[in-house]
Design a protein around this motif. Structure first.
Motif, mmCIF file in Angstrom:
data_model
loop_
_atom_site.group_PDB
_atom_site.id
_atom_site.type_symbol
_atom_site.label_atom_id
_atom_site.label_comp_id
_atom_site.label_asym_id
_atom_site.label_seq_id
_atom_site.Cartn_x
_atom_site.Cartn_y
_atom_site.Cartn_z
ATOM 1 N N LEU A 49 0.909 -1.110 -0.039
ATOM 2 C CA LEU A 49 0.246 0.548 0.421
ATOM 3 C C LEU A 49 1.519 1.424 -0.311
ATOM 4 O O LEU A 49 0.298 2.692 -0.341
ATOM 5 N N ILE A 50 1.858 1.002 0.744
ATOM 6 C CA ILE A 50 2.777 2.444 0.452
ATOM 7 C C ILE A 50 3.565 2.825 -0.690
ATOM 8 O O ILE A 50 3.009 3.794 -1.546
ATOM 9 N N ALA A 51 4.029 1.724 -1.599
ATOM 10 C CA ALA A 51 4.239 1.594 -3.022
ATOM 11 C C ALA A 51 3.078 2.701 -3.696
ATOM 12 O O ALA A 51 2.450 3.628 -4.478
ATOM 13 N N LEU A 52 1.732 2.026 -3.780
ATOM 14 C CA LEU A 52 0.164 2.631 -4.387
ATOM 15 C C LEU A 52 0.473 4.095 -3.608
ATOM 16 O O LEU A 52 0.041 4.556 -4.719
ATOM 17 N N ALA A 53 0.248 3.737 -2.730
ATOM 18 C CA ALA A 53 0.347 5.496 -2.476
ATOM 19 C C ALA A 53 1.199 6.322 -2.725
ATOM 20 O O ALA A 53 0.718 7.549 -3.270
ATOM 21 N N GLY A 54 2.558 5.867 -2.955
ATOM 22 C CA GLY A 54 3.485 6.639 -3.475
ATOM 23 C C GLY A 54 3.546 6.524 -5.004
ATOM 24 O O GLY A 54 3.929 8.215 -5.284
ATOM 25 N N THR A 55 3.054 6.039 -5.224
ATOM 26 C CA THR A 55 2.468 6.031 -7.055
ATOM 27 C C THR A 55 1.726 7.005 -7.426
ATOM 28 O O THR A 55 1.952 7.540 -8.183
ATOM 29 N N VAL A 56 -0.203 6.783 -6.523
ATOM 30 C CA VAL A 56 -0.747 8.067 -7.224
ATOM 31 C C VAL A 56 0.011 9.504 -6.131
ATOM 32 O O VAL A 56 -1.011 10.001 -7.229
ATOM 33 N N LEU A 57 0.402 9.689 -5.696
ATOM 34 C CA LEU A 57 0.985 10.891 -5.575
ATOM 35 C C LEU A 57 1.721 11.844 -6.105
ATOM 36 O O LEU A 57 1.495 12.542 -6.352
ATOM 37 N N GLY A 58 3.403 10.094 -6.055
ATOM 38 C CA GLY A 58 3.948 10.784 -7.589
ATOM 39 C C GLY A 58 3.004 11.859 -8.692
ATOM 40 O O GLY A 58 3.493 12.260 -9.433
ATOM 41 N N TYR A 59 1.833 11.284 -9.161
ATOM 42 C CA TYR A 59 1.004 10.783 -10.429
ATOM 43 C C TYR A 59 0.678 12.109 -10.018
ATOM 44 O O TYR A 59 0.195 13.159 -10.899
ATOM 45 N N LEU A 60 -0.449 13.046 -9.239
ATOM 46 C CA LEU A 60 -0.718 13.752 -8.885
ATOM 47 C C LEU A 60 0.022 14.881 -8.952
ATOM 48 O O LEU A 60 -0.545 16.023 -9.713
#
Length: 108
Positions: A49-60
């Protein structure tokens, strides 16, 4: 990308033209760095979930650059795989100081 531009090099030039503003590139670099750090943290913590959150925030962050700075549509929508490769390539070129020459070629 114009019809008929189907090679990766053509897409790379298109990608660079859509990242002409420094603010957009900075947001992309920060987003890519955030996603990479989140991936490392996710591996250490064994928590995907940390990787998922980081990816979402990165693309944001990256998309904020497109909508608010560049005022264009992210290429990720139409070409997700090539866009990801270009994100990483732009990050690498920025880190090594080689991005300006690539931009000069693309922007003419």
């Amino acid at each position: 990308m114009a019809p008929g531009e189907e090679s990766f090099e053509s897409f790379w030039q298109h990608y660079l033209r859509h990242h002409a503003q420094e603010g957009t590139r900075i947001l992309h670099v920060l987003g890519t760095l955030l996603a990479a750090l989140a991936l490392v943290a996710a591996i250490i913590a064994a928590n995907p979930l940390i990787a998922l959150a980081g990816t979402v925030l990165g693309y944001l962050l990256a998309w904020t650059g497109h909508f608010l700075v560049e005022r264009n549509r992210p290429a990720m929508v139409s070409y997700p795989a090539w866009s990801f490769v270009c994100d990483v390539r732009m990050f690498r070129l920025w880190i090594t100081g080689q991005l300006k020459s690539e931009l000069a070629k693309a922007l003419g």
